[in-house]
Design an enzyme around this catalytic site. Structure first.
Site, PDB file in Angstrom:
ATOM      1  N   ASN A  54       6.255   8.655 -39.291  1.00 23.17           N
ATOM      2  CA  ASN A  54       4.917   8.957 -39.779  1.00 23.17           C
ATOM      3  C   ASN A  54       4.842   8.519 -41.231  1.00 23.17           C
ATOM      4  OD1 ASN A  54       5.568  11.293 -37.722  1.00 23.17           O
ATOM      5  ND2 ASN A  54       3.353  11.148 -37.877  1.00 23.17           N
ATOM      6  N   CYS A 100       8.102   8.452 -31.869  1.00 28.93           N
ATOM      7  CA  CYS A 100       7.954   9.127 -30.575  1.00 28.93           C
ATOM      8  C   CYS A 100       8.945   8.512 -29.603  1.00 28.93           C
ATOM      9  CB  CYS A 100       6.531   8.956 -30.054  1.00 28.93           C
ATOM     10  SG  CYS A 100       6.324   9.582 -28.372  1.00 28.93           S
ATOM     11  N   ARG A 142       8.291  18.511 -36.485  1.00 26.11           N
ATOM     12  CA  ARG A 142       8.074  18.157 -35.069  1.00 26.11           C
ATOM     13  C   ARG A 142       8.101  16.628 -34.875  1.00 26.11           C
ATOM     14  NH1 ARG A 142       5.082  14.869 -31.973  1.00 26.11           N
ATOM     15  NH2 ARG A 142       3.293  15.260 -33.346  1.00 26.11           N
TER      16      ARG A 142
END
Ligand code: HMG
Ligand code: MG
Length: 283
Positions: free
Chosen positions: A247, A238, A13
């Protein structure tokens, strides 16, 4: 210090949502299946958001419906509104996450509403989730810095975290969305948040823009946190946080935790294989 740490794998995700190339659903499914074999208890598979806002996640239902499910793994999805929640349930998400922010600028840019409006929008999700017996996780973005508003006061982070917890989230993931946090600012966040919530219901979500994520994880460990989000291969970013890099890489976190004597229960070799595949998906 307890000796077990849970890594919440968010690569499919958070890792893939920002990739400019349209990644085929079959590759996303393969990635999740590889991750399932690594020993994770939690894998964030996709998000049921507007495809106009995040085109890369437009195949959420296809992916979640097609993965091979392993017993003991909770397959999670982001749900910004009631529609996203019902679509996630229809695709058999084991748990969902609502995502708010501690800064007004990011809340507007990311979900097109104020912080207060977002909390009101989450209420029907929480209510429906209680009826369906689906656990809800809560994210708070921009815990130290916002790409639009600058420095974020720790008390605001603590207030939003507490609101999400009081609404019924089982865990609050504190997000350094743009990877601007340092051990000093992270300690400031915990000074405020731990006055309101116990470490046992908190998770750390660190992007690694400035190479501080592992140091921030160690700081969080010292404050009692035992759950960390990470993306295999260090994928991510993002779309509504300019400058946000990936991340922290799951394999790097697992390795650092092992050197600290903390067990993640992960198969290191399989994790490396999954990381190699994840990196191939990058443009
Ligand atoms: P909006 O434009 O205010 O909402 O967006 P709307 O209700 O007017 O809907 C706009 C269009 O989207 C409509 O389509 C809706 O039907 C459709 P149209 O009528 O124009 O054809 N729509 C949907 N379609 C599919 N699924 C849905 C859905 N909802 C509406 N659930 C909205 C509001 C929240 C929908 C939008 O802003 C959005 O989708 N935002 C998501 C942004 C996002 O996914 N960001 C990345 C995840 S957050 C993150 O990465 C941070 C995190 O990792 C932690 C950290 O690092 O800090 C979690
Ligand atoms: Mg993130």
């Amino acid at each position: 210090m307890a000796d077990a740490v849970t890594l919440f794998e968010v690569g499919p995700r958070d890792g893939l949502q920002n990739e400019p190339r349209s990644i085929p659903a079959k590759d996303k499914i393969h990635l999740v299946n590889e991750l399932s074999a690594c020993g994770f208890q939690k894998i964030e598979v996709t998000s049921f958001v507007s495809p106009k806002w995040v085109p890369q996640m437009g195949d959420a239902a296809e992916v979640l419906n097609a993965i091979e499910r392993r017993a003991g793994v909770s397959y999670a999805a982001l749900t910004p509104n009631a529609r996203g929640f019902s679509d996630a349930v229809a695709a058999k998400a084991d748990e969902v996450a609502i995502f708010g922010a501690a800064s007004e600028g990011f809340s507007q840019a990311n979900i097109n509403c104020s912080i207060a409006e977002s909390l009101a929008r989450f209420v029907p999700i929480i209510e429906a989730a209680k009826v369906a017996n689906i656990p809800v996780r809560g994210y708070v973005s921009c815990i130290t810095e916002c790409p639009y508003d600058g420095a974020v006061p720790p008390d605001t982070v603590a207030a939003v975290a507490q609101d999400l917890f009081n609404m019924g989230c089982y865990e609050i993931s504190l997000g350094d969305t743009i990877g601007a946090a340092t051990p000093t600012t992270i300690n400031g966040v915990f000074d405020a948040v731990l006055e309101r919530l116990p470490a046992a219901v908190l998770a750390g979500h660190f992007h690694d823009t400035n190479g501080q994520a592992l140091a921030n994880i160690e700081t969080s460990l010292a404050r009692g946190v035992r759950v960390f989000d990470a993306a295999v291969g260090g994928l991510g970013g993002c779309p509504y946080a300019p400058g946000a890099k990936g991340n922290v890489a799951t394999e790097a976190v697992a390795q650092r935790l092992a050197t600290l004597g903390l067990d993640t229960g992960l198969d290191v070799q399989r994790l490396q294989n999954a990381a190699d595949f994840a990196k191939e998906l990058r443009t």
